[in-house]
Design a protein around this motif. Sequence first.
Motif, PDB file in Angstrom:
ATOM      1  N   LYS A  33       0.813  -1.183   0.000  1.00 49.79           N
ATOM      2  CA  LYS A  33       0.000   0.000   0.000  1.00 49.79           C
ATOM      3  C   LYS A  33       0.864   1.258   0.000  1.00 49.79           C
ATOM      4  O   LYS A  33       0.526   2.236  -0.640  1.00 49.79           O
ATOM      5  N   ALA A  34       1.962   1.223   0.722  1.00 48.41           N
ATOM      6  CA  ALA A  34       2.862   2.370   0.708  1.00 48.41           C
ATOM      7  C   ALA A  34       3.440   2.562  -0.686  1.00 48.41           C
ATOM      8  O   ALA A  34       3.536   3.691  -1.179  1.00 48.41           O
ATOM      9  N   PHE A  35       3.795   1.473  -1.343  1.00 50.50           N
ATOM     10  CA  PHE A  35       4.330   1.539  -2.703  1.00 50.50           C
ATOM     11  C   PHE A  35       3.301   2.152  -3.650  1.00 50.50           C
ATOM     12  O   PHE A  35       3.629   3.015  -4.469  1.00 50.50           O
ATOM     13  N   ALA A  36       2.050   1.731  -3.523  1.00 47.90           N
ATOM     14  CA  ALA A  36       0.989   2.272  -4.379  1.00 47.90           C
ATOM     15  C   ALA A  36       0.831   3.773  -4.159  1.00 47.90           C
ATOM     16  O   ALA A  36       0.633   4.521  -5.120  1.00 47.90           O
ATOM     17  N   LYS A  37       0.931   4.222  -2.915  1.00 48.76           N
ATOM     18  CA  LYS A  37       0.839   5.657  -2.625  1.00 48.76           C
ATOM     19  C   LYS A  37       1.971   6.420  -3.315  1.00 48.76           C
ATOM     20  O   LYS A  37       1.760   7.496  -3.866  1.00 48.76           O
ATOM     21  N   GLU A  38       3.181   5.855  -3.288  1.00 49.08           N
ATOM     22  CA  GLU A  38       4.321   6.500  -3.942  1.00 49.08           C
ATOM     23  C   GLU A  38       4.098   6.610  -5.449  1.00 49.08           C
ATOM     24  O   GLU A  38       4.373   7.649  -6.051  1.00 49.08           O
ATOM     25  N   ILE A  39       3.607   5.545  -6.061  1.00 49.46           N
ATOM     26  CA  ILE A  39       3.349   5.537  -7.510  1.00 49.46           C
ATOM     27  C   ILE A  39       2.266   6.549  -7.865  1.00 49.46           C
ATOM     28  O   ILE A  39       2.399   7.305  -8.832  1.00 49.46           O
ATOM     29  N   MET A  40       1.180   6.576  -7.080  1.00 52.86           N
ATOM     30  CA  MET A  40       0.095   7.524  -7.359  1.00 52.86           C
ATOM     31  C   MET A  40       0.590   8.969  -7.236  1.00 52.86           C
ATOM     32  O   MET A  40       0.249   9.812  -8.064  1.00 52.86           O
TER      33      MET A  40
END
Length: 88
Positions: free
Chosen positions: A1-8
């Motif tokens: 989820k943290a990775f997805a936040k970074e990508i977004m």
Amino acid sequence: KAFAKEIMAAAGVPTAMAHVCTTQDEVAAALDAFGAPHVVKDDGLAAGKGVVVTDDRDAALTHAAACLAKPGGAVVVEEFLDGPEVSL
């Protein structure tokens, strides 16, 4: 989820503000920053059981503690957004 936040964030995709936390002190500060209702997400795979949305600060802290106790444990504390959720 943290990775997805970074990508977004890198792609300019609108999403809830969030803090990635690895300690209970960080979780407590993030909960205070966003206020209730509290959204606490296990950063790892959790078979659909990794998210708690609650007005109860103690319940949010308890869920975070369980997530942080896992090897490499981290949680994402997000601001609460009201409305339909869409996943693609």
